[in-house]
Motif scaffolding. Structure first.
Motif, mmCIF file in Angstrom:
data_model
loop_
_atom_site.group_PDB
_atom_site.id
_atom_site.type_symbol
_atom_site.label_atom_id
_atom_site.label_comp_id
_atom_site.label_asym_id
_atom_site.label_seq_id
_atom_site.Cartn_x
_atom_site.Cartn_y
_atom_site.Cartn_z
ATOM 1 N N ALA A 43 2.215 6.988 4.634
ATOM 2 C CA ALA A 43 2.728 6.393 3.398
ATOM 3 C C ALA A 43 4.232 6.202 3.487
ATOM 4 O O ALA A 43 4.770 5.129 3.158
ATOM 5 N N ALA A 44 4.923 7.228 3.951
ATOM 6 C CA ALA A 44 6.375 7.142 4.080
ATOM 7 C C ALA A 44 6.767 6.087 5.096
ATOM 8 O O ALA A 44 7.650 5.251 4.846
ATOM 9 N N ARG A 45 6.098 6.073 6.245
ATOM 10 C CA ARG A 45 6.482 5.145 7.310
ATOM 11 C C ARG A 45 6.208 3.685 6.933
ATOM 12 O O ARG A 45 6.946 2.788 7.356
ATOM 13 N N SER A 46 5.156 3.424 6.176
ATOM 14 C CA SER A 46 4.859 2.045 5.792
ATOM 15 C C SER A 46 5.988 1.471 4.942
ATOM 16 O O SER A 46 6.396 0.316 5.112
ATOM 17 N N THR A 47 6.528 2.283 4.036
ATOM 18 C CA THR A 47 7.638 1.838 3.192
ATOM 19 C C THR A 47 8.936 1.774 3.978
ATOM 20 O O THR A 47 9.702 0.811 3.872
ATOM 21 N N ILE A 48 9.202 2.788 4.791
ATOM 22 C CA ILE A 48 10.428 2.809 5.579
ATOM 23 C C ILE A 48 10.491 1.599 6.500
ATOM 24 O O ILE A 48 11.528 0.924 6.609
ATOM 25 N N ALA A 49 9.378 1.290 7.175
ATOM 26 C CA ALA A 49 9.352 0.165 8.108
ATOM 27 C C ALA A 49 9.650 -1.146 7.400
ATOM 28 O O ALA A 49 10.419 -1.992 7.899
ATOM 29 N N TYR A 50 9.053 -1.336 6.220
ATOM 30 C CA TYR A 50 9.294 -2.563 5.472
ATOM 31 C C TYR A 50 10.775 -2.693 5.103
ATOM 32 O O TYR A 50 11.379 -3.764 5.238
ATOM 33 N N ALA B 165 10.774 -0.834 18.250
ATOM 34 C CA ALA B 165 9.929 0.120 18.970
ATOM 35 C C ALA B 165 8.962 0.825 18.027
ATOM 36 O O ALA B 165 7.942 1.367 18.471
ATOM 37 N N PHE B 166 9.255 0.829 16.729
ATOM 38 C CA PHE B 166 8.347 1.424 15.752
ATOM 39 C C PHE B 166 7.214 0.420 15.502
ATOM 40 O O PHE B 166 7.476 -0.731 15.115
ATOM 41 N N PRO B 167 5.957 0.804 15.684
ATOM 42 C CA PRO B 167 4.864 -0.170 15.565
ATOM 43 C C PRO B 167 4.791 -0.856 14.206
ATOM 44 O O PRO B 167 4.500 -2.055 14.124
ATOM 45 N N GLU B 168 5.076 -0.113 13.128
ATOM 46 C CA GLU B 168 5.026 -0.732 11.801
ATOM 47 C C GLU B 168 6.120 -1.784 11.639
ATOM 48 O O GLU B 168 5.932 -2.802 10.973
#
Length: 315
Positions: free
Chosen positions: A178-185, A221-224
Motif C-alpha cells: 500500500a505504501a509503495r504504490s502511493t510512493i511510486a506514483y 529500478a523500483f518496479p512500481e
C-alpha cells in the motif's frame, strides 16, 4: 473554484496495516518537502501572481500543478489512514501476532506504544496528521513565494527534486504494498513537475541544468515506478481547467528535460481513478460515526421540512 471528484488519483494497493510505514509517509505529507508544502506553495504563488497576458501560461502552470497537489495530499493522507486502520489487529509481527483487538487478552491499542507515531492513535484515531515523521506540526513558514518568477521557479524545481529524493528513501524503508504504490506514483509525478518548472525556466532563458541539476535517483529500478514511467506518466501535466482556458501547454511541450526521449504533453485531468471508500468505525478508539438516535432525528426533521415545503402557500 475547485471541483471534487470522488476518485483517488491513483490506486492504493491492498496490504496489511503498518503503523511504522504510516509514520514514514508522514514526512511525505507534512514534512518540509512534503505534499502539503507543494500544494500550498504553488497555490499561493498562483493566487499572488502578477503580470500581463503574456505571463498567463506561467500562472496557469502553477495553478495546474498546485491543483494536482491537492489530490496528492488526499492520496497520501488516505494511504496513511489505511496503513493505520485496524492496526490493533496487525498480524505482521510474526513473533507476537495479534489477530484481533483484545484477542487472547491483548490490550486493543497495545501496538501504539512501540510502533510508528503514538499520536496516530492518541490524537488522530488511526488517521493522518498534518505533521512530519518526527511529529513536528506542518508550518506555513515552509511556503516560498518571493514574487520573482525566476526565483520561484528555481525554488519549485529544487522542492520537487528534494521531495522525489525523500520519497525514494521512504520507498527503501518499507516493503508494504500500500505504501509503495502511493510512493511510486508520487515519485513519477514529482518528475513530471520537475519537467514543468524546468521547461518554464528554459522559456525564460535560464540555464537551469548548470545551476540546479536534477538529482539522479535511478528510481526506475523500483518496479512500481518503472511501470508508470513506461506509461509516460512523468511527461504529462494536467491543467484541471474545467473551462479549457489554461495556457500551460505553451510551456509544457517539446522534448522532456529529463532527457528520457519523451515529449511533454498536457491533459485536462487523469483518466480513470480509484473509488474512495469510507473506512469502518474504530470502536477501540471511541470514534464511532453518526449516533443512531441523532441520525434518526435528523432524518425526521428533514422529512418534516420536505412536507412543509410541499404544502400550498397560505395553507
Amino acid at each position: 473554484m475547485y471541483l471534487h471528484t470522488e476518485l483517488l488519483i491513483n490506486e492504493i494497493a491492498n496490504d496489511e496495516p503498518d503503523p511504522a510505514a504510516a509514520n514514514a509517509l508522514q514526512e511525505g505529507l507534512g514534512g518540509q518537502f512534503g505534499e502539503m508544502r507543494t500544494m500550498m506553495q504553488y497555490l499561493f504563488q498562483s493566487m499572488n501572481f502578477r503580470g500581463d497576458a503574456a505571463a498567463k501560461p506561467y500562472k496557469d502552470l502553477l495553478q495546474g500543478v498546485g491543483t494536482e497537489e491537492i489530490s496528492h495530499v488526499e492520496l497520501i493522507g488516505t494511504t496513511i489512514a489505511r496503513l493505520l486502520d485496524g492496526a490493533p489487529g496487525y498480524s505482521g509481527k510474526k513473533t507476537d501476532p495479534v489477530d484481533a483487538p483484545g484477542a487472547k487478552g491483548a490490550t486493543p491499542l497495545t501496538i501504539a506504544k512501540d510502533t510508528g507515531n503514538i499520536h496516530h492513535f492518541l490524537v488522530g484515531a488511526q488517521g493522518a496528521l498534518p505533521v512530519d515523521a518526527a511529529g513536528n506540526p506542518w508550518s506555513g513558514s515552509y511556503v516560498y513565494n518571493s514574487g520573482n518568477l525566476v526565483l520561484d521557479l528555481l525554488y519549485n524545481l529544487m522542492l520537487e527534486s528534494t521531495g522525489r529524493l525523500q520519497k525514494c528513501r521512504i520507498y527503501e524503508m518499507t516493503d508494504n504494498k500500500a505504501a509503495r504504490s502511493t510512493i511510486a506514483y508520487l515519485i513519477v509525478r514529482d518528475q513530471a513537475h520537475e519537467n514543468a518548472f524546468a521547461k518554464a525556466l528554459e522559456s525564460l532563458g535560464v540555464n537551469w541544468g548548470k545551476v540546479l541539476p536534477i538529482p539522479k535517483t535511478n528510481a526506475e529500478a523500483f518496479p512500481e515506478v518503472k511501470k508508470l514511467v513506461d506509461q509516460g506518466l512523468q511527461s504529462i501535466q494536467y491543467t484541471f481547467s474545467a473551462d479549457n482556458k489554461s495556457e500551460a501547454d505553451k510551456l509544457y511541450r517539446g522534448a522532456s528535460p529529463s532527457n528520457d526521449g519523451t515529449e511533454l504533453t498536457t491533459e485536462f485531468m487523469p483518466s480513470g481513478g480509484e473509488p474512495i471508500t469510507i473506512a469502518p468505525e474504530r470502536r477501540e478508539e471511541f470514534s464511532p460515526g453518526l449516533d443512531p438516535e441523532l441520525l434518526a432525528l435528523i432524518q425526521a426533521t428533514a422529512e418534516e421540512e420536505i412536507r412543509q415545503s410541499d404544502r400550498p402557500a397560505g395553507s
